[in-house]
Motif scaffolding. Structure first.
Motif, PDB file in Angstrom:
ATOM      1  N   THR A 121     -17.199 -42.158  44.515  1.00 16.48           N
ATOM      2  CA  THR A 121     -16.254 -41.366  43.392  1.00 16.48           C
ATOM      3  C   THR A 121     -16.782 -40.500  41.853  1.00 16.48           C
ATOM      4  O   THR A 121     -16.597 -39.401  42.544  1.00 16.48           O
ATOM      5  N   VAL A 122     -16.665 -41.483  40.599  1.00 11.96           N
ATOM      6  CA  VAL A 122     -17.114 -40.435  40.084  1.00 11.96           C
ATOM      7  C   VAL A 122     -18.589 -40.726  39.337  1.00 11.96           C
ATOM      8  O   VAL A 122     -18.894 -41.423  38.851  1.00 11.96           O
ATOM      9  N   ALA A 155     -10.804 -45.316  39.299  1.00 12.23           N
ATOM     10  CA  ALA A 155     -12.047 -45.377  38.242  1.00 12.23           C
ATOM     11  C   ALA A 155     -11.979 -46.046  36.623  1.00 12.23           C
ATOM     12  O   ALA A 155     -13.157 -47.016  36.604  1.00 12.23           O
ATOM     13  N   LEU A 156     -10.411 -45.983  36.617  1.00 14.35           N
ATOM     14  CA  LEU A 156     -10.266 -46.772  34.646  1.00 14.35           C
ATOM     15  C   LEU A 156      -9.907 -48.070  35.190  1.00 14.35           C
ATOM     16  O   LEU A 156     -10.477 -49.227  34.551  1.00 14.35           O
ATOM     17  N   VAL A 157      -9.894 -48.840  36.375  1.00 16.38           N
ATOM     18  CA  VAL A 157     -10.071 -50.094  36.817  1.00 16.38           C
ATOM     19  C   VAL A 157     -11.388 -50.877  36.625  1.00 16.38           C
ATOM     20  O   VAL A 157     -12.107 -51.541  36.080  1.00 16.38           O
ATOM     21  N   GLY A 158     -12.381 -49.625  37.460  1.00 20.56           N
ATOM     22  CA  GLY A 158     -13.547 -50.063  37.459  1.00 20.56           C
ATOM     23  C   GLY A 158     -14.223 -49.885  36.476  1.00 20.56           C
ATOM     24  O   GLY A 158     -15.306 -50.778  35.558  1.00 20.56           O
ATOM     25  N   LEU A 159     -13.398 -49.195  35.162  1.00 19.27           N
ATOM     26  CA  LEU A 159     -14.159 -48.752  33.825  1.00 19.27           C
ATOM     27  C   LEU A 159     -13.680 -50.152  33.200  1.00 19.27           C
ATOM     28  O   LEU A 159     -14.098 -50.705  32.122  1.00 19.27           O
ATOM     29  N   TRP A 160     -12.339 -51.074  33.174  1.00 19.12           N
ATOM     30  CA  TRP A 160     -12.372 -52.357  32.537  1.00 19.12           C
ATOM     31  C   TRP A 160     -12.842 -52.899  33.148  1.00 19.12           C
ATOM     32  O   TRP A 160     -13.447 -54.229  32.640  1.00 19.12           O
ATOM     33  N   GLN A 161     -13.276 -53.558  35.209  1.00 16.16           N
ATOM     34  CA  GLN A 161     -14.247 -54.451  34.834  1.00 16.16           C
ATOM     35  C   GLN A 161     -15.211 -54.398  34.815  1.00 16.16           C
ATOM     36  O   GLN A 161     -16.301 -55.289  33.737  1.00 16.16           O
ATOM     37  N   ILE A 162     -15.479 -53.452  33.925  1.00 23.11           N
ATOM     38  CA  ILE A 162     -17.502 -53.138  33.277  1.00 23.11           C
ATOM     39  C   ILE A 162     -17.304 -53.288  31.976  1.00 23.11           C
ATOM     40  O   ILE A 162     -17.872 -53.807  31.792  1.00 23.11           O
ATOM     41  N   SER A 163     -16.242 -52.956  31.765  1.00 22.90           N
ATOM     42  CA  SER A 163     -15.746 -53.418  29.852  1.00 22.90           C
ATOM     43  C   SER A 163     -16.792 -54.660  29.714  1.00 22.90           C
ATOM     44  O   SER A 163     -16.803 -55.781  28.906  1.00 22.90           O
ATOM     45  N   LEU A 164     -15.058 -55.497  30.810  1.00 26.95           N
ATOM     46  CA  LEU A 164     -15.364 -57.303  30.712  1.00 26.95           C
ATOM     47  C   LEU A 164     -16.758 -57.233  30.969  1.00 26.95           C
ATOM     48  O   LEU A 164     -17.026 -58.689  30.366  1.00 26.95           O
ATOM     49  N   ARG A 165     -17.681 -57.312  32.078  1.00 27.40           N
ATOM     50  CA  ARG A 165     -18.708 -58.408  32.289  1.00 27.40           C
ATOM     51  C   ARG A 165     -19.851 -57.612  31.611  1.00 27.40           C
ATOM     52  O   ARG A 165     -20.193 -58.188  30.886  1.00 27.40           O
ATOM     53  N   LEU A 210      -8.914 -34.816  32.862  1.00 27.15           N
ATOM     54  CA  LEU A 210      -8.681 -34.444  33.828  1.00 27.15           C
ATOM     55  C   LEU A 210      -7.814 -34.272  35.430  1.00 27.15           C
ATOM     56  O   LEU A 210      -8.326 -33.387  35.773  1.00 27.15           O
ATOM     57  N   VAL A 211      -7.569 -35.582  35.360  1.00 28.31           N
ATOM     58  CA  VAL A 211      -6.184 -35.824  36.144  1.00 28.31           C
ATOM     59  C   VAL A 211      -5.535 -34.365  35.922  1.00 28.31           C
ATOM     60  O   VAL A 211      -4.572 -33.543  37.012  1.00 28.31           O
ATOM     61  N   SER A 212      -4.844 -34.455  34.571  1.00 31.92           N
ATOM     62  CA  SER A 212      -3.179 -33.272  34.666  1.00 31.92           C
ATOM     63  C   SER A 212      -4.519 -31.818  34.938  1.00 31.92           C
ATOM     64  O   SER A 212      -3.272 -30.840  35.221  1.00 31.92           O
ATOM     65  N   VAL A 213      -5.967 -31.506  34.796  1.00 34.04           N
ATOM     66  CA  VAL A 213      -5.701 -30.363  35.396  1.00 34.04           C
ATOM     67  C   VAL A 213      -6.331 -30.319  36.854  1.00 34.04           C
ATOM     68  O   VAL A 213      -6.913 -29.051  37.313  1.00 34.04           O
ATOM     69  N   GLU A 214      -6.002 -31.402  37.306  1.00 35.29           N
ATOM     70  CA  GLU A 214      -6.048 -31.697  38.746  1.00 35.29           C
ATOM     71  C   GLU A 214      -7.874 -31.617  39.176  1.00 35.29           C
ATOM     72  O   GLU A 214      -8.370 -31.110  40.110  1.00 35.29           O
ATOM     73  N   ALA A 215      -8.376 -31.766  38.264  1.00 33.69           N
ATOM     74  CA  ALA A 215      -9.918 -32.023  38.549  1.00 33.69           C
ATOM     75  C   ALA A 215     -10.222 -33.149  39.753  1.00 33.69           C
ATOM     76  O   ALA A 215     -11.224 -32.638  40.319  1.00 33.69           O
ATOM     77  N   ILE A 216      -9.877 -34.257  38.834  1.00 36.67           N
ATOM     78  CA  ILE A 216      -9.578 -35.092  40.485  1.00 36.67           C
ATOM     79  C   ILE A 216      -8.105 -36.024  40.902  1.00 36.67           C
ATOM     80  O   ILE A 216      -7.609 -35.538  39.984  1.00 36.67           O
TER      81      ILE A 216
END
Length: 626
Positions: free
Chosen positions: A183-184, A309-319, A295-301
């Motif tokens: 994804t990103v 990606a944010l869920v994954g970021l949260w998981q990475i932060s926790l791990r 990036l979402v607001s400018v429709e880049a993704i």
């Protein structure tokens, strides 16, 4: 308290990544040797859990992508919406499977922990048993032993558990990283960078904690000794008689306060650093979230990709926080394992009892210019000692306290290695100390009182063989112990300690007879008797020495005693003074030489001659009146 050794202070600060890796590998080897089946099952469970998370994240992305059209006011049904329910059902099923897998893995991990603890402690016991006796005179050895014991209890399990948890976290980060790659991908390095300040702060705290552990080794040993004094059964009577309880408790509290103060100082220094690191990491994470929102607001993704990606970021932060915490505990425990490794690990079965030498193996034992110095002692205990023992002889060592008698006996029995000079056994120079130990039976003045069944106290004389009760009873008869052992509640099976249910205790003289019975049971060619009658009554002492040639017929006996009347029948007597042999010969020759032996012998004889005899005082009074 004395300062820690330079080696103790140096280890924690110089611990390199290589040593951490080696110690972690060592912990994994312990787990593999202790229970490889459980280890493999736990590792497989972690791998499957990580793969499950990868699948869940991908399902989340598809589920969100399928739900968004409906949320945006589009058609209520369509290909994406029809797959939404099965996707959610699949996520629930994966969660259920992961939960079951965690239960199974947790059970196997607890079993693994117990087995690793048992294996690690057994290794320390083996290593302590292999250590030379002289090492027990060295305080540095006791510090190493204390740290090894500490490291063996729970530390390997903590390391293995932490390694498994870290592996799970790493696999999870890897799974999330795979999602980012799809994804990103550019977000993944930023997510990792946000955790670096916390990891660095944890590393510094870990090294400081290990340094503190080493510096407190002797303090903790001293506290443990005070605890034994305050809780020991044998010490209780004197401590209460002298009223020492509060004094010892105060000393214990004072030394414990030293540790508390140092622990407070260390953590006070690291709390600010850890808080700063955590705030820095969270600030970087917040920046990444803000960038994603822009990036979402400018429709880049797309929004599904952003949410995934944010869920994954949260998981990475926790791990990564988990990895930091695990590495903090793991790193300190891994450093402790260096103490376990350096103390010495033996292969399985290395502590199997050795078989004593067969009867008739002893021909002659000679000490040639033997010297010995205890670790840390300024003056040698023995200097240039020459002694000869031949098969069937009774040889005595006499001298004042501290003259080196017991030290010399331990060298001849293979318990100490000479610092200088050499031994010769049966014509062979420099014999293996283990060979001398297998050939000898030693009855120490400070013999061990095993709080075990009476029969074990005797048959431990030959631990390599199956216990022989008939032989044990015969040995007890020779030592004069059979009569009182048979009167115990369970006879020879009675546990000899009041600390255990239905146990019985013995008098000190009875314990000494039991130690003699152990020597008889061992049936060695060379017997060392160090004050063997110190706790016996005069009649029992006279019986033993009156029949010593009969009791130890065909054996070589080395006798150490302060009572010169008991060595008159010895074939040869060596007189030690300040670690040197100053006289040697038989009783009559030494008396005729009128040297140190004769002087000490007369001093003891005069003490008995001047003893009170009933009727003498009354007769003297009558004579004065006449």
């Amino acid at each position: 308290m004395p300062a820690a050794s330079p080696d103790s202070r140096r280890r924690g600060t110089t611990a390199s990544l290589r040593s951490l890796t080696e110690n972690a590998r060592f912990a994994a080897q312990l787990a593999w040797r202790a229970d490889r089946r459980s280890l493999l099952q736990v590792l497989m469970a972690q791998l499957v859990s990580a793969l499950g998370l990868l699948v869940v994240l991908l399902l989340v992305r598809h589920a969100i992508g399928g739900a968004l059209p409906a949320v945006g006011g589009g058609p209520a049904s369509g290909p994406q919406q029809r797959w939404l329910i099965p996707l959610l059902a699949g996520m629930v099923a994966l969660g259920t499977g992961a939960g079951v897998l965690r239960v199974i893995a947790a059970a196997r991990q607890r079993i693994l922990a117990v087995k690793v603890d048992q294996y690690a402690v057994a290794q320390v016991l083996r290593a302590a048993n292999r250590a030379e006796l002289a090492e027990f005179e060295d305080p540095v050895f006791h510090d190493r032993l204390q740290r090894a014991v500490f490291a063996s209890r729970s530390q390997p399990t903590m390391v293995v558990t932490a390694l498994i948890g870290a592996l799970q976290a790493v696999l999870t980060v890897g799974a999330v990283g795979a999602v980012f790659a799809l994804t990103v991908w550019w977000l993944f390095p930023l997510a990792l960078l946000s955790t670096l300040p916390t990891l660095q702060a944890s590393r510094k705290e870990r090294s400081a904690g290990y340094d503190l552990h080493h510096s407190l080794s002797e303090n903790r040993r001293a506290r443990q000794y005070l605890e034994r004094l305050l809780t020991g059964r044998d010490e209780a009577k004197e401590i209460r008689s002298l009223g020492l309880g509060s004094t010892l408790r105060n000393r214990w509290s004072q030394q414990f306060r030293q540790e508390i103060e140092q622990v407070e100082d260390m953590h006070r220094a690291h709390v600010r650093r850890k808080i700063t690191a955590r705030l820095s990491g969270d600030l970087m994470t917040a920046s990444v979230i803000a960038a994603m929102w822009w990036l979402v607001s400018v429709e880049a993704i797309g929004l599904p990709t952003a949410i995934t990606a944010l869920v994954g970021l949260w998981q990475i932060s926790l791990r990564m926080q988990m990895i930091g915490a695990l590495l903090n505990g793991l790193g300190e425990s891994v450093l402790y394992l260096q103490d376990l490794r350096s103390f010495g690990m033996a292969p399985d079965g290395a502590d199997a009892p050795q078989r004593p030498a067969e009867q008739g193996a002893f021909v002659a034992l000679q000490a040639d210019s033997v010297g010995f110095s205890y670790p840390g002692s300024a003056a040698p205990a023995l200097k240039g000692v020459d002694v000869t023992l031949r098969a069937g002889e009774i040889v005595a060592l006499v001298g004042v306290n501290g003259s080196g008698k017991t030290t010399l006996a331990k060298i001849l029995a293979g318990l100490y290695r000479p610092s200088h000079g050499r031994l010769e056994f049966n014509g062979q120079p420099d014999p293996d100390p283990e060979q001398l130990r297998r050939t000898s039976a030693v009855v120490f003045q400070d013999f061990v009182r095993y709080k075990l069944p009476a029969v074990d106290n005797i048959t431990y004389g030959r631990p390599e063989a199956q216990p022989d009760r008939e032989r044990a009873a015969l040995a007890a008869e020779h030592a004069g112990a059979h009569a009182f052992l048979t009167r115990l509640p369970d006879g020879y099976d009675t546990v000899l300690s009041k600390e255990f249910s239905e146990g019985s205790d013995l008098s000190l003289g009875q314990w000494q007879r039991l130690a003699l019975a152990r020597a008889f049971y061992r049936d060695s060619d060379f017997v060392v008797l160090d004050e063997p009658t110190a706790s016996l009554d005069p009649q029992a002492e006279a019986d033993l020495f009156g029949h010593i040639r009969e009791l130890f017929a065909g054996r070589t006996v080395l006798l150490i005693t302060h009572r010169f009347a008991n060595v008159r029948e010895a074939d040869r007597i060596y007189v030690l003074d300040a670690g040197r042999i100053v006289e040697q010969g038989d009783h009559d020759c030494l008396l005729a030489a009128d040297g140190m032996y004769a002087r000490l012998y007369r001093l003891q004889a005069e003490a008995y001659q001047d003893a009170y005899v009933p009727g003498q005082a009354a007769g003297a009074a009558v004579a004065q009146k006449l």
